[in-house]
Design a protein around this motif. Structure first.
Motif, PDB file in Angstrom:
ATOM      1  N   LEU A  52     -73.806  41.971 -18.769  1.00 40.36           N
ATOM      2  CA  LEU A  52     -73.040  41.268 -17.745  1.00 40.36           C
ATOM      3  C   LEU A  52     -73.057  42.027 -16.426  1.00 40.36           C
ATOM      4  CD1 LEU A  52     -71.224  38.829 -17.184  1.00 40.36           C
ATOM      5  CD2 LEU A  52     -69.285  40.206 -17.905  1.00 40.36           C
ATOM      6  N   THR A  56     -74.613  40.664 -12.896  1.00 37.66           N
ATOM      7  CA  THR A  56     -73.783  40.621 -11.690  1.00 37.66           C
ATOM      8  C   THR A  56     -74.450  41.362 -10.540  1.00 37.66           C
ATOM      9  OG1 THR A  56     -71.814  40.516 -13.076  1.00 37.66           O
ATOM     10  CG2 THR A  56     -71.489  41.136 -10.774  1.00 37.66           C
ATOM     11  N   LEU A  60     -75.586  39.664  -6.964  1.00 36.10           N
ATOM     12  CA  LEU A  60     -75.087  40.193  -5.695  1.00 36.10           C
ATOM     13  C   LEU A  60     -76.225  40.674  -4.804  1.00 36.10           C
ATOM     14  CD1 LEU A  60     -71.850  42.115  -6.745  1.00 36.10           C
ATOM     15  CD2 LEU A  60     -72.032  39.975  -5.492  1.00 36.10           C
TER      16      LEU A  60
END
Length: 134
Positions: A52, A56, A60
Motif C-alpha cells: 500500500l 501511494t 503521488l
C-alpha cells in the motif's frame, strides 16, 4: 587374458542387494525445491502495508510530475481585470456602457457574463463582478 574371478561379497543374513545401496548418500544435481513461504498474521499485515505504501508513493509521484504549472510561451499576454460591486438599480447594460463607451454594449455584456460565469445578464445589488480590461 586370464579370466577374472568374482569375489563373493558377504551380506548380513536376510539382507537384499537394494539395502546395500540405500545406505549411500544420494546426490542430486537438480536445484533444491524450497517449501512454500508461510507468513504470520503480523507478516501479512507488514507485507500489505508495504504494498500500500509503494502504491501511494507511485500515485503521488505521478500526480506531482503531471501537475507541473504550464510555462508561459511567447504568445502569453497579460489580461488586466477590474472588479465592480453592483449598486442598487445598476444593470450590466449600464455597466457595459460605462466601462467601454466606444464598443457595442451587447459584446461587453456578453464578455462580462462569460468572465463571471453568470447564468444570464441579471445581477443583484451588492454582487461583486469582474470586468474585462480594455
Amino acid at each position: 587374458m586370464p579370466l577374472q574371478r568374482r569375489r563373493a561379497v558377504s551380506r548380513p543374513a536376510g539382507a537384499k542387494p537394494a539395502d546395500r545401496l540405500s545406505s549411500r548418500p544420494v546426490r542430486h544435481h537438480s536445484p533444491q525445491i524450497l517449501p512454500p513461504l508461510r507468513l504470520t498474521r503480523r507478516g501479512r499485515i507488514v507485507f500489505r502495508a508495504g504494498g500500500l505504501l509503494a502504491a501511494t508513493v507511485a500515485v503521488l509521484a505521478g500526480v506531482l510530475l503531471l501537475n507541473r504549472p504550464a510555462e508561459a510561451g511567447s504568445e502569453a499576454h497579460e489580461v488586466s481585470m477590474n472588479f465592480h460591486v453592483v449598486l442598487p438599480g445598476e444593470t450590466l447594460w449600464g455597466i457595459a456602457g460605462d466601462i467601454a463607451p466606444e464598443s457595442d454594449p451587447r459584446d461587453t455584456v456578453a464578455d462580462i457574463v462569460d468572465l463571471n460565469a453568470l447564468p444570464g445578464p441579471a445581477v443583484n445589488a451588492g454582487q461583486r463582478i469582474a470586468l474585462p480590461g480594455k
